[in-house]
Motif scaffolding. Structure first.
Motif, short mmCIF file in Angstrom:
data_model
loop_
_atom_site.label_atom_id
_atom_site.label_comp_id
_atom_site.label_asym_id
_atom_site.label_seq_id
_atom_site.Cartn_x
_atom_site.Cartn_y
_atom_site.Cartn_z
N VAL A 253 33.98 51.12 32.03
CA VAL A 253 34.61 50.93 33.34
C VAL A 253 34.42 52.16 34.22
N GLN A 254 34.01 51.93 35.44
CA GLN A 254 33.99 53.00 36.43
C GLN A 254 35.00 52.67 37.51
N VAL A 255 35.84 53.64 37.88
CA VAL A 255 36.85 53.41 38.90
C VAL A 255 36.48 54.19 40.15
N LYS A 256 36.71 53.56 41.30
CA LYS A 256 36.37 54.18 42.58
C LYS A 256 37.59 54.10 43.50
N LYS A 257 38.24 55.23 43.71
CA LYS A 257 39.42 55.29 44.58
C LYS A 257 38.93 55.61 45.99
N TRP A 258 38.42 54.56 46.64
CA TRP A 258 37.82 54.71 47.96
C TRP A 258 38.69 54.06 49.02
N ARG A 259 38.59 54.60 50.23
CA ARG A 259 39.34 54.06 51.36
C ARG A 259 38.88 52.65 51.70
N ILE A 260 39.81 51.86 52.22
CA ILE A 260 39.50 50.50 52.63
C ILE A 260 38.39 50.52 53.68
N LYS A 261 37.48 49.57 53.58
CA LYS A 261 36.29 49.40 54.43
C LYS A 261 35.15 50.32 54.03
N ASN A 262 35.40 51.24 53.08
CA ASN A 262 34.31 52.06 52.54
C ASN A 262 33.81 51.35 51.28
N ASN A 263 33.01 50.31 51.48
CA ASN A 263 32.66 49.40 50.40
C ASN A 263 31.66 49.98 49.41
N ILE A 264 31.77 49.53 48.17
CA ILE A 264 30.84 49.92 47.12
C ILE A 264 29.48 49.27 47.40
N GLN A 265 28.42 50.04 47.27
CA GLN A 265 27.07 49.54 47.53
C GLN A 265 26.31 49.29 46.22
N ALA A 266 25.18 48.62 46.34
CA ALA A 266 24.38 48.22 45.17
C ALA A 266 23.98 49.39 44.26
N PRO A 267 23.62 50.58 44.80
CA PRO A 267 23.23 51.68 43.90
C PRO A 267 24.31 52.07 42.90
N VAL A 268 25.59 51.91 43.27
CA VAL A 268 26.67 52.22 42.33
C VAL A 268 26.63 51.26 41.15
N VAL A 269 26.37 49.99 41.43
CA VAL A 269 26.26 48.99 40.37
C VAL A 269 25.09 49.33 39.45
N GLN A 270 23.98 49.71 40.04
CA GLN A 270 22.80 50.08 39.25
C GLN A 270 23.09 51.30 38.38
N GLN A 271 23.84 52.24 38.94
CA GLN A 271 24.19 53.46 38.19
C GLN A 271 25.06 53.13 36.98
N VAL A 272 26.04 52.25 37.18
CA VAL A 272 26.90 51.86 36.07
C VAL A 272 26.10 51.15 34.99
N ARG A 273 25.23 50.26 35.41
CA ARG A 273 24.41 49.52 34.44
C ARG A 273 23.55 50.49 33.62
N GLY A 274 23.04 51.52 34.28
CA GLY A 274 22.22 52.50 33.58
C GLY A 274 23.00 53.40 32.65
N SER A 275 24.33 53.44 32.81
CA SER A 275 25.17 54.30 31.97
C SER A 275 25.77 53.57 30.78
N LEU A 276 25.49 52.29 30.64
CA LEU A 276 26.09 51.50 29.57
C LEU A 276 25.51 51.88 28.21
#
Length: 344
Positions: A253-276
């Motif tokens: 699990v990766q947690v992102k405490k980001w402000r509303i409207k600062n949406n998570i982008q595709a590279p973050v998903v790719q990064q998590v997948r690469g860290s599994l």
């Protein structure tokens, strides 16, 4: 031909919903696709579900039951016959494959007249209108169980339930109650949800990760462990999701405490997948939301799946499990019309 294209051809010919097992059997019998795996029906189900999740309303498929699929717009199925002018004959309305609870809402809206209806009558109307597609032997019991389950789940989350129980199997829509006590409770809980989400943003990274680990434990995860502090781009929490003490899924699990409207982008998903790690699946939890690109990347059918939990879902789950909030429930009594109504 890939699975989706083959399934499309099979469903066009069937002109009715089919279980994934039957779709797989027909695909392979027609020579449209071949699977070397032992569970081709599971592959078909997963691919079609991923297509629906990734493409939304643009997907040609809809899920109408457990591992059961149909075409979203059956009017697009070519029958080879000449078109019939609309002024002469109206085409039959296709099975829309609504959920049991959505069917209940549609029936109450069309036939209820702002009065409660018995769940058996609701089910009967839904079947007659072809809104409900089910192969079960007890659709009435399923209808009532799902309506009651939704009411309880929404109450636990501090939401205003869509339905209201009226006793003896009767249910109605909560919005028919106007802006009375139920409306005031919903307004209060809506403000609590907003406040809780704002408080999450004020937490320190380590505190936030500990909160997430507590939530995961309440949701059925075991061996939950916070691995490192936020901000390093790695996996923050690891655990094993246990279902019925039978299924065990390792989750990173990766947690992102980001402000509303600062949406998570595709590279973050790719990064998590690469860290599994080996045999792990991924989960990203954020206080904000996900871009369409991130959602599409997470649902890639040929890659390890990544589950997504946005800020609204996070707050709902925290409230459901009583984390960060406490429940204050007054005892309310209502007249039971069946026992107090006078005789005719």
């Amino acid at each position: 031909m890939n699975v989706q294209a083959a399934a499309l051809e099979i469903l066009k010919g069937a002109e009715r919903p089919l279980h994934a097992k039957e779709i797989a059997e027909r695909i392979m019998a027609a020579g449209l696709w071949h699977s070397e795996g032992k569970t081709p029906d599971a592959t078909v189900s997963a691919r079609l579900y991923s297509d629906i999740k990734r493409n939304g309303d643009k997907s040609p498929f809809i899920k109408v039951g457990p591992q059961t699929f149909a075409l979203r717009d059956s009017t697009s199925v070519s029958s080879g016959a000449a078109p019939v002018p609309a002024t002469i004959q109206k085409a039959p309305e296709p099975n829309s494959g609504f959920s049991f609870t959505d069917c209940a809402q549609k029936v109450l809206e069309e036939f209820g007249g702002k009065k409660p209806m018995h769940y058996k009558e609701i089910t009967k109307k839904a079947l007659q209108k072809s809104w409900l597609v089910t192969g079960g032997k007890t659709p009435e019991a399923t209808m009532y169980a799902q309506v009651i389950t939704e009411i309880k789940r929404q109450q636990k989350r501090g939401e205003r339930p869509r339905f209201v129980q009226h006793g003896r199997g009767y249910v109605g829509l909560s919005r028919w109650m106007g802006q009375g006590l139920a409306f005031q409770i919903e307004q209060h809980n809506h403000q609590i949800r907003r406040t809780l989400r704002e408080r999450l943003l004020d937490m320190k990274p380590g505190e936030f990760e500990e909160l997430i680990s507590q939530l995961l434990a309440e949701m059925g995860f075991e061996m939950v462990e916070v691995t490192k502090l936020s901000g390093d781009g790695g996996i923050d929490v690891r655990g094993t999701l246990v279902v019925g003490d039978v299924v065990r899924i390792k989750m990173a699990v990766q947690v992102k405490k980001w402000r509303i409207k600062n949406n998570i982008q595709a590279p973050v998903v790719q990064q998590v997948r690469g860290s599994l790690g080996a045999h792990e699946q991924g989960l990203i939890i954020t206080t904000s939301d996900f871009s369409s690109g991130a959602v599409k990347e997470a649902a890639q059918s040929d890659k390890t799946p990544i589950a997504l939990m946005n800020g609204e879902q996070l707050v709902m789950l925290l409230m459901e499990h009583g984390i960060g909030v406490h429940r204050s429930t007054p005892d309310l009594f209502e007249i039971d019309e069946e026992y107090t109504a006078g005789g005719e």
